[in-house]
Design an enzyme around this catalytic site. Structure first.
Site, PDB file in Angstrom:
ATOM      1  N   ARG A  92       0.829  -1.205   0.000  1.00 57.09           N
ATOM      2  CA  ARG A  92       0.000   0.000   0.000  1.00 57.09           C
ATOM      3  C   ARG A  92       0.863   1.253   0.000  1.00 57.09           C
ATOM      4  O   ARG A  92       0.457   2.297  -0.496  1.00 57.09           O
ATOM      5  CB  ARG A  92      -0.921  -0.017   1.227  1.00 57.09           C
ATOM      6  N   LEU A 142      -0.049   2.297  -5.173  1.00 56.91           N
ATOM      7  CA  LEU A 142      -1.011   3.367  -5.462  1.00 56.91           C
ATOM      8  C   LEU A 142      -0.433   4.761  -5.260  1.00 56.91           C
ATOM      9  O   LEU A 142      -0.673   5.653  -6.078  1.00 56.91           O
ATOM     10  CB  LEU A 142      -2.268   3.165  -4.621  1.00 56.91           C
ATOM     11  N   VAL A 193      -9.838   1.164  -4.189  1.00 54.98           N
ATOM     12  CA  VAL A 193      -9.176  -0.117  -3.919  1.00 54.98           C
ATOM     13  C   VAL A 193      -8.196  -0.027  -2.749  1.00 54.98           C
ATOM     14  O   VAL A 193      -7.802   1.047  -2.316  1.00 54.98           O
ATOM     15  CB  VAL A 193      -8.446  -0.638  -5.176  1.00 54.98           C
ATOM     16  N   GLU A 194      -7.780  -1.202  -2.265  1.00 57.06           N
ATOM     17  CA  GLU A 194      -6.814  -1.357  -1.170  1.00 57.06           C
ATOM     18  C   GLU A 194      -7.184  -0.530   0.061  1.00 57.06           C
ATOM     19  O   GLU A 194      -6.370   0.183   0.634  1.00 57.06           O
ATOM     20  CB  GLU A 194      -5.395  -1.021  -1.649  1.00 57.06           C
ATOM     21  N   GLY A 195      -8.442  -0.616   0.435  1.00 53.92           N
ATOM     22  CA  GLY A 195      -8.947   0.150   1.567  1.00 53.92           C
ATOM     23  C   GLY A 195      -9.585   1.425   1.057  1.00 53.92           C
ATOM     24  O   GLY A 195      -8.886   2.389   0.729  1.00 53.92           O
TER      25      GLY A 195
END
Length: 815
Positions: free
Chosen positions: A375, A379, A497-499
Site C-alpha cells: 500500500r 497506489l 481499492v486497497e482500503g
C-alpha cells in the site's frame, strides 16, 4: 509583590519542566528548590511544605504509588477500555512505527528527519528505467489499449515478462531483480504517466501478492518452485482477498475451507475443500497462480483441538478443476485485467497453504504485515507519477494554447488550478520518496502507508480534475492525442481499492495511529490486561504516569506556542522554511494534546466516533506530508529556485491541517472545544492559504523551461515518440518558445501585428521579407504543425465508435 513574583517563578519553573519533559524526580527537586527560596525569603510557611510533601512523596515513592494510586486506576481503566480482540491486536501490532511516531509525540526531532538517507537508484536500477522502462513506454499505444484491444498488446505482455517487470521484488537468487522500494516507485511513476493499465499490471505483482507472501512466509519448497517461475514470467500471479460481502472489512470474508482427506493427483492426502467467490481481483482473468485468502475450519480436528483456525492464505494453480477465472470486470473504461474468481469445494493439499500447514490460521497477520508495504508503494507511486506528468504537460499546454491573444497560462483564473497541480506534483513525489525510504530502511510503516494511500490518491483525483478544467475540450474528447481523459475516468479506482478512502481516513489512519504512535497507550492497554498481575501493575504504573507527564507537557507546549505563535520553538534552519518547522512543532503538540483528551473523554467509543478520528488523523497526515516536502527540499540541496513549489505545498498542507483542527474543536466531545480553542488558537487561526503571488510563481515555473520544471517532471516519459502525446507536446512547447522571437522579428519587419497562428504563413512572410534563415523558417513550420496537434482534438468515423460485437454475439445476431 515579592509573593507574587515567587508564585510566578514557581509557575514558570513547573511549566518549563513540563515543556522540556524532564523527569518527575527532577521536577520535584526543581520545585523544592523554589520552595527553599520561598522559605528563605519568608514567603511560605510550614503548611505549604506539608502540602508539597503530601503530593510529592507518594508520587516519587514507586511502591506506594503502584499500590495506592495505580492499582485503583488500573481497575477503572479496564472498565473504560475493552480488551482488544485477537484480530484488532494483530492489525495494530502489524508493521512498525517510524517518523509518524515523532510527529504524534508533540516534539518532532528535525535532525532525525533530515538524517534519514537520501533515496538513490543503483546503476542497475537507473539502467532499467532508462532502458526497458523507456522502451515499453515507447511501445504502448494507449488509445489502442483503451479503445481497440481492451488489453495490453501481446508484445507488451511478453516484453514485461521477458525483462522482469513482474520480478522487481523477487530476490536475485531466484532470478528476480531485487530492486529497492524507491526504484519500484520510480518505475511505477514513469509507467503511470503513460498508462494506468501498464502501471497497474506491473504494480500488483510487486505489491501484495504471491511473490511478497512467498518470500516472507513460504516454505523452501514453495519458494524454490514458484519464485523462479514468477521471476521468468512463466507464472502470472494474482491475489484474491475481496469478496462481494467483505470489501473494506476484509476480516469478515465469507470464503472458507474445510480440512479433510481427499484425492489429489491419484493419491489420498490431507487437504482442504475450498469454496470462494471473489471480486475485483487484478490479473485474475490471466493469472496462472491464485493467492487465496479464506477462513479455514477443522471440524474433525484433523490438525488439532481448534475447530475455527482463522484466516489462511494459500496458492492455487488456476488450471486445477473447479477453479473459475477468465471473466472480466469493466472498471470505468480502464482496461487492466481485473475480474472475479470462484470455486466450489475445490480440493487441494494442505501443502498449498503459504508457509505450509503450520501457517494455517496465520493469514490475517501475513496480510496486514505485507499490505503496509504494498500500500505504501503501488497506489501512491501511480498517483504521484500521473500527477507529475499531468502537471508538466498542463504547463506546456497552457503556454501553447492561446485565448484573448495571450497564452492561457498567463490568465489568473488558470494560474490557480495550475498552482495546485504544480505544488501537489512536488509534494506527492516527495511523499512517495520518503515513504519508500522507510521501506528500504526495513520499516513496515502501516500507519504511513494508510496516510499516503488516502492522501495521494485523493490529491491525484483532484489534480486530474484541475488538469481537465484547464484543457477544456482537449481533455473531454477521447482519442490518441488525449493524455488526460482515461486517467480522469480511472481516478476513482485508486480511491476505491486497497482500503476505500472513506474507510482509510475515518478508521484506519488514526485507529492504528493513535495506539501505535502514542508513546504510552499501547503499553497501558497491554499491561492492563496482562495475565501476570504484578508485572502488569508495574508496567501500567510506568505507562500511566509517563502518560500523565506527557499530557501535561503537551498542554503547556500547546498553550505557550499558542501565545507566542511558536516563534521560540526549535527549527533546524533560519531561512524561509523556519516558520514552517515552528508551526509544525505547534501542531504536533496540539495533536498529542487533543488525542489524549479525545481518548480520555471517549475511551473505547473513540473508534466509533469516526469523524473525530478522521480529523485527528488529518492532523497526523498533513504533518507527515509537510515533513516529506521539507525533507525533499533538504535532499535536493535547498535550491532557492524550487522554493515557490516548497512554499505552496507546505502552506497548502498546513492550511488543510488547520481546517481539520478547526472542525475538530467545533465538534469536540463534552463541549470542550471552546476552552481548547482558547489554548490552541488564542489569537485566531494563524495559517493562511497559499497567496495569489505564490500561485503565480508556481504557474510560471510550469510554463518556463528551467531546472525547477525539469525536477518537477523528473523520471517521467518525455520522449517525443509516435504514441507519446505529452512527449510530442513537450517538443512543441520548446519550439513555440523558440518561435516567439522569430514571430516578433517578422511582425517588426512587416510593420504590423500578425495573429500568433498559422505560423507557417508567418514563416512564408518572413522569407519574403528576407528576415528569416532557412532553419528559422523550418522551426516556425514545425512549431505550427505541433501547435495544431496540441490544440486540436481527435475525431472519428461513426463506425469506429460503435461497440464491436464479440464473435458469439455476431453469430447470434446473424442467426
Amino acid at each position: 509583590m515579592t509573593t507574587l513574583l515567587w508564585i510566578i517563578a514557581m509557575i514558570f519553573v513547573l511549566g518549563a519542566m513540563a515543556y522540556l519533559r524532564v523527569s518527575l524526580l527532577s521536577t520535584t527537586i526543581a520545585a523544592a528548590i523554589v520552595l527553599v527560596v520561598g522559605s528563605t525569603l519568608d514567603i511560605i510557611g510550614v503548611i505549604t511544605w506539608i502540602v508539597f510533601l503530601v503530593i510529592a512523596l507518594p508520587l516519587n515513592i514507586k511502591s506506594f504509588r503502584q499500590n495506592f494510586i495505580s492499582r485503583p486506576l488500573i481497575k477503572v481503566y479496564r472498565g473504560i477500555m475493552p480488551e482488544m480482540s485477537s484480530t484488532e491486536k494483530e492489525a495494530i501490532e502489524a508493521g512498525t512505527t517510524w517518523w509518524e511516531a515523532d510527529l504524534f509525540a508533540g516534539n518532532p526531532n528535525w535532525s532525525k528527519l533530515h538524517n534519514y538517507p537520501k533515496a538513490r537508484l543503483t546503476a542497475d536500477e537507473q539502467a532499467f528505467i532508462d532502458g526497458p522502462v523507456e522502451e515499453v513506454c515507447k511501445m504502448l499505444n494507449q488509445h489502442e489499449v483503451s479503445h481497440v484491444l481492451g488489453d495490453l498488446p501481446q508484445d507488451v505482455w511478453q516484453f514485461l515478462k521477458d525483462h522482469g517487470f513482474f520480478a522487481m521484488i523477487i530476490k536475485k537468487k531466484y532470478g528476480g531483480l531485487e530492486y529497492s522500494a524507491y526504484a519500484q516507485s520510480c518505475v511505477l511513476q514513469k509507467l503511470a504517466g503513460v498508462s494506468s493499465e501498464l502501471a497497474s499490471t506491473v504494480g500488483v505483482p510487486n505489491s501484495l501478492g504471491p511473490g511478497e507472501l512467498l518470500q516472507h512466509y513460504g516454505t523452501k519448497e514453495q519458494q524454490d518452485h514458484y519464485l523462479p517461475r514468477l521471476a521468468q514470467g512463466l507464472e502470472v500471479p494474482c491475489f484474491a482477498l475481496t469478496s462481494p460481502e467483505a470489501g473494506s472489512d476484509a476480516g469478515s470474508i465469507p470464503d472458507f475451507g474445510v480440512v479433510c482427506k481427499g484425492e489429489f493427483q491419484g493419491e489420498e492426502v490431507l487437504g482442504m475443500k475450498l469454496t470462494w467467490n471473489k471480486r475485483y481481483i487484478t490479473l485474475a482473468p490471466v493469472a496462472t497462480v491464485l493467492g487465496l485468502a479464506f477462513k479455514l475450519r477443522d471440524p474433525d480436528h484433523l490438525l488439532g483441538d481448534k475447530e475455527e483456525l482463522g484466516i489462511t492464505c494459500a496458492l492455487i494453480p488456476t488450471d486445477i478443476p473447479g477453479v473459475e477465472t477468465g471473466r472480466r470486470h469493466f472498471p470505468l473504461n480502464c482496461m487492466f485485467q481485473n475480474g472475479p474468481t470462484r470455486g466450489n469445494e475445490v480440493f487441494v493439499p494442505l501443502s498449498f497453504i503459504i508457509g505450509g500447514p503450520e501457517m494455517a490460521g496465520q493469514g490475517w497477520r501475513m496480510l496486514v504485515e505485507c499490505l503496509s508495504v504494498g500500500r505504501g508503494i503501488t497506489l501512491p507511486s501511480n498517483s504521484a507519477g500521473g500527477v507529475k506528468t499531468a502537471a508538466v504537460a498542463t504547463g506546456a499546454y497552457a503556454r501553447i494554447r492561446r485565448q484573448f491573444k495571450l497564452p492561457i497560462g498567463k490568465l489568473e483564473g488558470i494560474e490557480e488550478p495550475m498552482a495546485r497541480l504544480g505544488g501537489n506534483a512536488y509534494l506527492m513525489d516527495a511523499v512517495a520518496t520518503l515513504t519508500t525510504t522507510a521501506i528500504d530502511l526495513g520499516e513496515k510503516p502501516s500507519v504511513v502507508s494508510a496516510i499516503v494511500k488516502f492522501h495521494l490518491t485523493d490529491r491525484m483525483q483532484k489534480c486530474v480534475i484541475d488538469a481537465m478544467d484547464i484543457h477544456g475540450g482537449k481533455g473531454v474528447c477521447l482519442g490518441p492525442n488525449n493524455y488526460l481523459g482515461r486517467g480522469y475516468q480511472a481516478a476513482p479506482i485508486a480511491i476505491t481499492v486497497e482500503g476505500a478512502n472513506i474507510l482509510t481516513r475515518s478508521m484506519i489512519i488514526y485507529g492504528q495511529g493513535a495506539i501505535r504512535c502514542h508513546p504510552y497507550v499501547l503499553a497501558e492497554m497491554e499491561s492492563a490486561f496482562d495475565t501476570d498481575a504484578n508485572r502488569g501493575l508495574a508496567n501500567f504504573d510506568a505507562a500511566i504516569f509517563g502518560h500523565i507527564g506527557f499530557a501535561t507537557s503537551n498542554f503547556i507546549r500547546s498553550f505557550w506556542m499558542g501565545l507566542t505563535s511558536s516563534r521560540f520553538s526549535n527549527s533546524p534552519y533560519s531561512d524561509k522554511t523556519k516558520r514552517y518547522y515552528q508551526q509544525m512543532n505547534r501542531f504536533s503538540a496540539n495533536l498529542a494534546l487533543l488525542s489524549d483528551l479525545a481518548m480520555a473523554t471517549l475511551g473505547g467509543n473513540l473508534k466509533r466516533k469516526e469523524r473525530i478520528s478522521a480529523r485527528l488523523g488529518d492532523l497526523l497526515s498533513q504533518l507527515y506530508l509537510t515533513s516529506a516536502t521539507l525533507k525533499r527540499y533538504e535532499d535536493d540541496g535547498r535550491l532557492t529556485e524550487d522554493l515557490p513549489l516548497v512554499q505552496w505545498a507546505v502552506e497548502d498542507s498546513l492550511y488543510k491541517l488547520q481546517d481539520s483542527l478547526d472542525d475538530l474543536l467545533n465538534n469536540f466531545p463534552m463541549g470542550l472545544g471552546i476552552a481548547l480553542r482558547a489554548v490552541i488558537f488564542p489569537f485566531g487561526r494563524p495559517i493562511k492559504r497559499p497567496s495569489d503571488v505564490l500561485d503565480h510563481k508556481v504557474a510560471k515555473i510550469m510554463q518556463t523551461p528551467c531546472a525547477s520544471r525539469d525536477r518537477l517532471g523528473k523520471g517521467q516519459f518525455w520522449t517525443a515518440s509516435e504514441f507519446n502525446a505529452v512527449g510530442i507536446q513537450e517538443q512543441t512547447f520548446k519550439d513555440i518558445l523558440a518561435a516567439e522571437p522569430l514571430y516578433d522579428k517578422v511582425c517588426k519587419a512587416a510593420g504590423k501585428r500578425l495573429p500568433f497562428m498559422w505560423l507557417d504563413k508567418v514563416a512564408a512572410e518572413g522569407k519574403a521579407l528576407g528576415v528569416l534563415s532557412d532553419s528559422e523558417i523550418a522551426l516556425l513550420e514545425r512549431a505550427e504543425i505541433g501547435r495544431l496537434k496540441s490544440i486540436n482534438v481527435d475525431d472519428f468515423d461513426t463506425d469506429e465508435l460503435r461497440a464491436q460485437l464479440a464473435p458469439k454475439a455476431k453469430q447470434e445476431k446473424a442467426a
